[in-house]
Design a protein around this motif. Structure first.
Motif, PDB file in Angstrom:
ATOM      1  N   ALA A 160       0.808  -1.218   0.000  1.00 38.83           N
ATOM      2  CA  ALA A 160       0.000   0.000   0.000  1.00 38.83           C
ATOM      3  C   ALA A 160       0.841   1.266   0.000  1.00 38.83           C
ATOM      4  CB  ALA A 160      -0.938   0.003   1.204  1.00 38.83           C
ATOM      5  N   PHE A 161       2.095   1.190   0.445  1.00 40.40           N
ATOM      6  CA  PHE A 161       2.910   2.397   0.591  1.00 40.40           C
ATOM      7  C   PHE A 161       4.332   2.096   0.144  1.00 40.40           C
ATOM      8  CE2 PHE A 161       5.200   5.869   2.485  1.00 40.40           C
ATOM      9  CZ  PHE A 161       4.280   6.905   2.586  1.00 40.40           C
ATOM     10  N   ASP A 162       4.897   3.019  -0.637  1.00 40.79           N
ATOM     11  CA  ASP A 162       6.284   2.916  -1.072  1.00 40.79           C
ATOM     12  C   ASP A 162       7.098   3.921  -0.265  1.00 40.79           C
ATOM     13  OD1 ASP A 162       8.721   2.756  -2.305  1.00 40.79           O
ATOM     14  OD2 ASP A 162       7.973   2.983  -4.342  1.00 40.79           O
ATOM     15  N   ALA A 163       7.823   3.432   0.723  1.00 39.39           N
ATOM     16  CA  ALA A 163       8.566   4.324   1.611  1.00 39.39           C
ATOM     17  C   ALA A 163       9.686   5.050   0.895  1.00 39.39           C
ATOM     18  CB  ALA A 163       9.121   3.526   2.790  1.00 39.39           C
ATOM     19  N   GLU A 164      10.203   4.496  -0.187  1.00 38.74           N
ATOM     20  CA  GLU A 164      11.306   5.141  -0.892  1.00 38.74           C
ATOM     21  C   GLU A 164      10.851   6.387  -1.637  1.00 38.74           C
ATOM     22  OE1 GLU A 164      14.399   4.313  -0.547  1.00 38.74           O
ATOM     23  OE2 GLU A 164      13.870   2.640   0.781  1.00 38.74           O
ATOM     24  N   THR A 165       9.675   6.332  -2.227  1.00 42.90           N
ATOM     25  CA  THR A 165       9.179   7.479  -2.998  1.00 42.90           C
ATOM     26  C   THR A 165       8.138   8.297  -2.254  1.00 42.90           C
ATOM     27  OG1 THR A 165       7.434   6.129  -4.029  1.00 42.90           O
ATOM     28  CG2 THR A 165       9.577   6.211  -5.131  1.00 42.90           C
ATOM     29  N   ARG A 170       0.948  11.327  -3.387  1.00 37.05           N
ATOM     30  CA  ARG A 170       2.296  11.632  -2.923  1.00 37.05           C
ATOM     31  C   ARG A 170       2.209  12.166  -1.487  1.00 37.05           C
ATOM     32  NH1 ARG A 170       7.185  13.165  -5.198  1.00 37.05           N
ATOM     33  NH2 ARG A 170       7.050  11.208  -6.330  1.00 37.05           N
ATOM     34  N   VAL A 171       2.508  11.329  -0.490  1.00 33.13           N
ATOM     35  CA  VAL A 171       2.484  11.733   0.917  1.00 33.13           C
ATOM     36  C   VAL A 171       3.687  12.604   1.227  1.00 33.13           C
ATOM     37  CG1 VAL A 171       2.424  10.906   3.297  1.00 33.13           C
ATOM     38  CG2 VAL A 171       1.205   9.645   1.516  1.00 33.13           C
ATOM     39  N   TYR A 172       4.835  12.221   0.713  1.00 32.89           N
ATOM     40  CA  TYR A 172       6.029  13.049   0.866  1.00 32.89           C
ATOM     41  C   TYR A 172       6.965  12.761  -0.285  1.00 32.89           C
ATOM     42  CZ  TYR A 172       8.140   8.783   2.856  1.00 32.89           C
ATOM     43  OH  TYR A 172       8.587   7.493   3.054  1.00 32.89           O
ATOM     44  N   ASN A 173       7.855  13.707  -0.499  1.00 27.95           N
ATOM     45  CA  ASN A 173       8.910  13.569  -1.494  1.00 27.95           C
ATOM     46  C   ASN A 173      10.228  13.692  -0.750  1.00 27.95           C
ATOM     47  OD1 ASN A 173      10.822  13.845  -3.529  1.00 27.95           O
ATOM     48  ND2 ASN A 173       9.443  14.989  -4.861  1.00 27.95           N
ATOM     49  N   VAL A 208      11.884  16.914  -1.460  1.00 30.68           N
ATOM     50  CA  VAL A 208      11.120  18.157  -1.328  1.00 30.68           C
ATOM     51  C   VAL A 208      10.549  18.324   0.069  1.00 30.68           C
ATOM     52  CG1 VAL A 208       9.145  19.454  -2.199  1.00 30.68           C
ATOM     53  CG2 VAL A 208      10.598  18.182  -3.784  1.00 30.68           C
ATOM     54  N   GLY A 209       9.998  17.252   0.638  1.00 25.60           N
ATOM     55  CA  GLY A 209       9.415  17.334   1.962  1.00 25.60           C
ATOM     56  C   GLY A 209       8.012  16.769   1.999  1.00 25.60           C
ATOM     57  N   ALA A 210       7.295  17.106   3.056  1.00 20.96           N
ATOM     58  CA  ALA A 210       5.936  16.595   3.269  1.00 20.96           C
ATOM     59  C   ALA A 210       4.974  17.261   2.293  1.00 20.96           C
ATOM     60  CB  ALA A 210       5.511  16.845   4.704  1.00 20.96           C
ATOM     61  N   ARG A 211       3.929  16.534   1.942  1.00 22.47           N
ATOM     62  CA  ARG A 211       2.933  17.045   1.008  1.00 22.47           C
ATOM     63  C   ARG A 211       1.555  16.883   1.624  1.00 22.47           C
ATOM     64  NH1 ARG A 211       5.143  20.178  -2.182  1.00 22.47           N
ATOM     65  NH2 ARG A 211       3.800  19.770  -3.970  1.00 22.47           N
ATOM     66  N   GLY A 212       0.660  17.790   1.292  1.00 21.16           N
ATOM     67  CA  GLY A 212      -0.722  17.721   1.744  1.00 21.16           C
ATOM     68  C   GLY A 212      -1.651  17.441   0.585  1.00 21.16           C
ATOM     69  N   GLY A 213      -2.867  17.974   0.679  1.00 23.34           N
ATOM     70  CA  GLY A 213      -3.786  17.755  -0.422  1.00 23.34           C
ATOM     71  C   GLY A 213      -5.211  18.094  -0.054  1.00 23.34           C
ATOM     72  N   ARG A 263       6.889   5.669   8.826  1.00 20.19           N
ATOM     73  CA  ARG A 263       7.533   6.964   8.616  1.00 20.19           C
ATOM     74  C   ARG A 263       6.563   8.127   8.747  1.00 20.19           C
ATOM     75  NH1 ARG A 263      10.431   3.368   5.803  1.00 20.19           N
ATOM     76  NH2 ARG A 263      12.702   3.691   5.549  1.00 20.19           N
ATOM     77  N   VAL A 264       5.289   7.837   9.022  1.00 17.89           N
ATOM     78  CA  VAL A 264       4.271   8.891   9.060  1.00 17.89           C
ATOM     79  C   VAL A 264       3.405   8.707  10.301  1.00 17.89           C
ATOM     80  CG1 VAL A 264       2.354   9.985   7.846  1.00 17.89           C
ATOM     81  CG2 VAL A 264       4.228   8.986   6.532  1.00 17.89           C
ATOM     82  N   LEU A 265       3.313   9.760  11.121  1.00 17.77           N
ATOM     83  CA  LEU A 265       2.374   9.820  12.239  1.00 17.77           C
ATOM     84  C   LEU A 265       1.083  10.451  11.741  1.00 17.77           C
ATOM     85  CD1 LEU A 265       4.303  10.981  15.438  1.00 17.77           C
ATOM     86  CD2 LEU A 265       2.999   8.883  15.148  1.00 17.77           C
TER      87      LEU A 265
END
Length: 704
Positions: free
Chosen positions: A271-276, A293-296, A299-304, A330-332
């Protein structure tokens, strides 16, 4: 080798064509023409010899000469029908020359001595001898009745293959979509290909008139022009990136359409690709994955933004996205739900922080701002950008559902959300706002907040608003209102995203809850924990206290509720027991006791928005503002809610007019009035002078 291959290709004479049109006798199975031809030649020779012998003088020899010429011509015609260069031709030629020579010799003999007697015997015997090879080749077979043929086996039923509609699409396109004055006039379909679920084409657009965005926006019209439902037609960017091209996918008709199938959640490992930093939301029409895209890492964290009407599948999308992030390690996940957790019931109880009212959401936003400030300072000292997201220092993702109930134009929470959206990327803090209404008012009239969130990720499910597409970046030309009434069907847009329909994953609510409950534990880095302080550490205690108070409040209406809630959660059972033992009103004669309680910081004070100068009073000057809440009021039941505590602090700070109190607190007029009346009833504030609220009990004497 036979003569048919040569003679079949030759043009037939008019006589033969006429003979072919005449009625043909029935086939008797006997080849009499070849058998009678030698006898006819013998008879004609005898007639020619008799004529040559009977006619006087030169006339007889003339007949003989013409007869010889006829034999020569007949021999040459027969010789022409043989296969050139073959042994059969040479044998046939020698045979014909021999027969012609014998015939001519007999004619001379008959002209001199007559056709009768020995001359006739020589003619018949020689003719039969010469005809023997012909009769041997064309003998008369014995007629036998043919055996009855067996009944033919029944042929298997062959399914009728109707013309493939896909092959006709270019023609239909040229007529209904590319014709003059049509939506994509001058365009054409080229480079037909195949996909796992359908057929693809490259749309060649008219340069200078149409762009890829034009073709994408015309998706509903293209589906209409082809006579297909919208979920069978996908128009997307071309893989070359050329602005005068677009990619067209037509899905095969039937139950195999991925947009009409239910796709289960792919599991904790997929369900989640920690690398990307990509989370899988669902499946596109060509079985490609719809990604968020949860984070890059660079680049950093992303919202939506997530937009969807009631029943569109918005809540399940948010819950599965949150579960995917929880298993990434990696995400709280922090959940902000102003509907007391009812919007995300499977995710909120197991999130790292669940804020289920405006006051707790204010505390959450304040903690997020603190975390952004702390990590920004660390990044500055270490000269790095952005914050490195890892299991030891995870990203914080805030999921705010029904954001239109929180981000009002006059709410301080709107300013905090805008700051988080703009500044949280480098500090590893992301914000997702979900609502049913995409208007700017749902985001507190903060266009910058909406656009900054939409630039990262945008998911639009079925909605009732026909103008939603024009309000969101990346969906200016699309109409989500036209999507079929299928839960989880929508568009995904954003930078480097496919603007194409997709179908979200689905799991039952109890399955999602079990997945969230079993998610691995994750926590902030120790330095950040110390920096956030009690505001973050006491989050679970405040939630238990609020839940216990709610159970006690409803116990009068449902006596079995206490037992059911206590059996479901032992920690809640202890909180309920404390809430039931807590006095409803403070003792009248009891000496004030210093009780060590965790400080409850009002949302507005936590956000640093209470630096408001006192408003001028219409009555006598209030008493000097105390520096701390009196001990007698510190444990008063009315002040257990952050909103009541905030109102009380505002009154004690010198703000006396109700409108000023309402503006400073960010609460509605009804909430402000209700809390002031409750504080007055408890003797904590008074309004002895009309329109002015001051601390302390009322000095008015009761009517006698």
């Amino acid at each position: 080798m036979t003569l048919e291959p040569i003679t079949a290709d030759r043009p037939r004479s008019p006589v033969r064509r006429l003979a072919a049109r005449l009625p043909q006798p029935p086939d008797s199975g006997l080849r009499l023409a070849a058998q009678t031809r030698p006898l006819l030649v013998i008879g004609l020779l005898w007639v020619a010899g008799a004529a040559a012998a009977g006619l006087p003088g030169a006339l007889g020899w003339t007949v003989t000469g013409w007869s010889t010429a006829v034999l020569a011509v007949g021999g040459w015609r027969a010789r022409r029908d043989t296969v050139a260069g073959s042994p059969a031709r040479r044998r046939r030629r020698r045979y014909l020359l021999l027969v012609m020579a014998c015939g001519c010799g007999w004619l001379v003999l008959a002209a001199e001595g007559g056709p009768g007697g020995w001359h006739a015997v020589i003619l018949v015997a020689g003719g039969y001898a010469a005809a023997a090879p012909t009769w041997r080749r064309h003998h008369i077979p014995t007629r036998t009745d043919p055996e009855p043929e067996p009944d033919p086996e029944p042929e298997p039923d062959v399914e009728f293959d109707a013309p493939d509609w896909m092959d006709l699409i270019p023609e239909v396109w040229a007529e209904t979509l590319a014709a003059k004055d049509r939506v994509l006039a001058g365009s054409r379909l080229a480079e037909q290909g195949s996909a796992p679920t359908g057929v693809t084409w490259t749309i060649r657009l008219t340069p200078g008139r149409h762009t890829t965005a034009t073709a994408i926006g015309a998706g509903p019209l293209i589906a209409s022009g082809l006579g297909m439902p919208l979920d069978r037609v996908t128009v997307d960017r071309h893989h070359t990136g050329d602005g005068d091209k677009a990619h067209l996918l037509i899905v095969h008709e039937g139950a195999g359409n991925p947009l009409r199938q239910t796709h289960p959640w792919p599991g904790v490992d997929e369900a989640f690709d920690a690398e990307t930093g990509h989370a899988r939301l669902g499946v596109h029409a060509d079985l490609d994955q719809a990604l968020w895209r949860v984070y890059n890492p660079a680049v950093g964290a992303r919202g939506g933004i997530v937009i969807g009407a009631s029943g569109s599948g918005k809540s399940r999308l948010l819950e599965l996205l949150g579960v995917s992030c929880m298993y990434s390690r990696r995400v709280l996940v922090w959940v902000a739900d102003p509907q007391d957790g009812a919007s995300l019931p499977a995710l909120a109880p197991h999130a790292d922080w669940a804020a289920c009212d405006r006051d707790e959401i204010g505390l959450m936003f304040a903690a997020a701002q603190q975390l952004i400030s702390f990590r920004s300072k660390i990044n500055k000292l270490l000269r790095r950008e952005p914050h490195p997201i890892s299991p030891d220092a995870p990203m914080v993702l805030i999921i705010l559902d029904e954001c239109h109930q929180v981000l009002t134009p006059t709410s301080p929470l709107t300013k905090a959300a805008d700051e988080i959206a703009r500044m949280g990327r480098k500090a590893g803090v992301g914000l997702i706002c979900a609502t049913q209404y995409p208007e700017a008012a749902s985001f507190g009239d903060k266009i910058s907040l909406r656009d900054s969130l939409a630039a990262a990720n945008t998911a639009v499910l079925r909605i009732a608003n026909k103008t939603t597409g024009g309000m969101l970046p990346g969906l200016e030309l699309l109409d989500p209102n036209g999507l079929p009434d299928v839960a989880g069907l929508g568009y995904l847009a954003g930078k480097d995203r496919r603007t194409a329909p997709f179908r979200t994953h689905f799991e039952e609510q109890d399955v999602v809850g079990a997945l969230a409950a079993a998610a691995p534990e994750l926590t902030l880095e120790p330095a950040a924990l110390a920096y956030l302080g009690d505001r973050y550490r006491d989050r679970h205690t405040r939630r238990l206290t609020a839940d216990a108070d709610l159970v006690v409040e409803l116990a009068d209406f449902d006596p079995d509720l206490v037992a059911a809630a206590a059996a479901a959660d032992p920690a809640l059972a202890a909180a309920i027991d404390q809430a039931r033992r807590r006095p409803k009103t403070p003792p009248a004669t009891a000496a004030p006791a210093a009780v060590a309680v965790a400080p409850v910081v009002p949302a507005q004070r936590a956000l640093g928005l209470l630096d408001i100068p006192p408003a001028p009073s219409l009555g006598p000057a209030p008493a000097p503002t105390p520096t701390a809440t009196p001990a007698a009021a510190a444990d008063h039941p009315v002040l257990r809610t952050p909103s009541a505590q905030a109102i009380y602090d505002l009154v004690r700070s010198g703000i006396t007019r109700k409108q000023d109190i309402q503006d400073a607190s960010g609460l509605s007029e009804t909430q402000t009035r209700t809390i002031l009346n409750a504080l007055k009833k408890a003797g904590l504030v008074n309004n002895d002078i009309h329109g002015t609220w001051t601390p302390g009990p009322s000095r008015a004497r009761p009517a006698s």
